[in-house]
Design an enzyme around this catalytic site. Sequence first.
Site, PDB file in Angstrom:
ATOM      1  CG  HIS A 322      10.395  45.977   5.394  1.00  0.00           C
ATOM      2  ND1 HIS A 322      10.177  45.242   6.542  1.00  0.00           N
ATOM      3  CD2 HIS A 322       9.678  47.118   5.545  1.00  0.00           C
ATOM      4  CE1 HIS A 322       9.369  45.918   7.341  1.00  0.00           C
ATOM      5  NE2 HIS A 322       9.050  47.059   6.770  1.00  0.00           N
ATOM      6  N   GLY A 323      11.985  43.610   1.600  1.00  0.00           N
ATOM      7  CA  GLY A 323      12.563  43.666   0.269  1.00  0.00           C
ATOM      8  C   GLY A 323      13.635  42.620   0.050  1.00  0.00           C
TER       9      GLY A 323
END
Length: 461
Positions: A322-323
């Site tokens: 996700h990041g």
Amino acid sequence: MLFSSQVFLWFFLPLVLLLYYAVPWLKAKNTILLIFSLFFYAWGEPSYIILMICSICINYAFGLAIDRAEANKKMRVLLLTLCSAVNLGLLGYFKYFNFFLQIANRLLGGEVLAYRDIALPIGISFYTFQAMSYVIDVYRGENKVQKNLWDLMLYISFFPQLIAGPIVKYHDIELQLTERHTDLDGFCFGIKRFCYGLGKKVILSNSMALAVDQIYGLPFQHVGTILAWCGVGLYALQIYFDFSGYSDMAIGLGRMFGFRFMENFDYPYLSKSITEFWRRWHISLSTWFKEYVYIPLGGNRKGMTRTCINLFIVFCLTGLWHGASLNFVLWGMYYGVLIVLERITKKKPGWLGTMFLVLIGWLLFRVTSCRGILILLKNMFIPCAGLYPVQQYITAKTVALAAAGILLCGPLQKWFPKLKGWLYDENRIGVADVVIMAAIFLYSMMLLVSSTYNPFIYFRF
């Protein structure tokens, strides 16, 4: 370009639909979709379209090479390993280089290594996973190799699912690339799903986002208990309607062009356990990690200890996907621990307990600093008034929309099964459908015209 942008709704989509249905041949239709898909991606970041095309060509070549080495198992394994390394290397460089460099510098005690100015290509996580799944499935023999580069390019770059999913596996739409057709019922259902998703995104999610951004823009040490809980609760609604609405729009767009994409959400806020929540939330990502990471690691076939380790690894990777930020890693580890505990104890926290744990998870997801997370957790569990009055940020309109959001994220559909049936009915589009969808579309347009605030959370992933 966002699906909820004026450019997409009034220019891009009408033009591609007009040209698509103006030609009778499927190859010509595919060519139109490919051209517009590349334009759609280039609109956001023209420089990175070359990266995406190179990624597609690399995976196309590896697919052909693995297919030709059918009799040589060692060569096939080597080619798959190289292909995975190239894909993950590209993703790692553009998405995680500076993140890991930051960790290295902290371990070395200063800025020993120089950071690089690397912009994150839009949708790289989604199209990389799709490309990898294609090559892996060719290796496994689950689908035939695609010898037509343009068809493979359309599969990976197709604009409805390009920048935010759902992550579509090649064998799910392999035949649709060459044999699909669209009837009037399918096209109308596509419009229905698109309008429904647009309303979720613009009417509900965008309105929540205004209050959420204001609350999380305050100094956390001065945010009171009630406001802190309101902030995370509104964020839970914002991210659900933001992402599920975008998925609905993607599914609807796919149906307009004859494609059937998998459902990506199944009312996750009705879940009675964390395991169930992840079966219902971002289903295409969970399925991808299950099929291409969890099962190859051994799944649940090698005893409880190995199963728990595999589950924890999968959720750590899910968080990192996700990041490139520590809070996403913590978020993944948090869910990894919860899933493992459920597996070991064989106990479910129930609906209320699950929602409590999910809210804490969204706090980890939303707040990027560890210090900020700790401060807000303290304020949430140790009652304090704070400096900011709740009514300054939570207006009557916000309360009304939040109440509507709570009802529409699952409870109403559970209490009234006919409502759920209406939403997913592909065969009957009546007058009531037309009136309701027209009202949603027109009201969404009014909101978009009157405001430039139109964020999308998963756009950066």
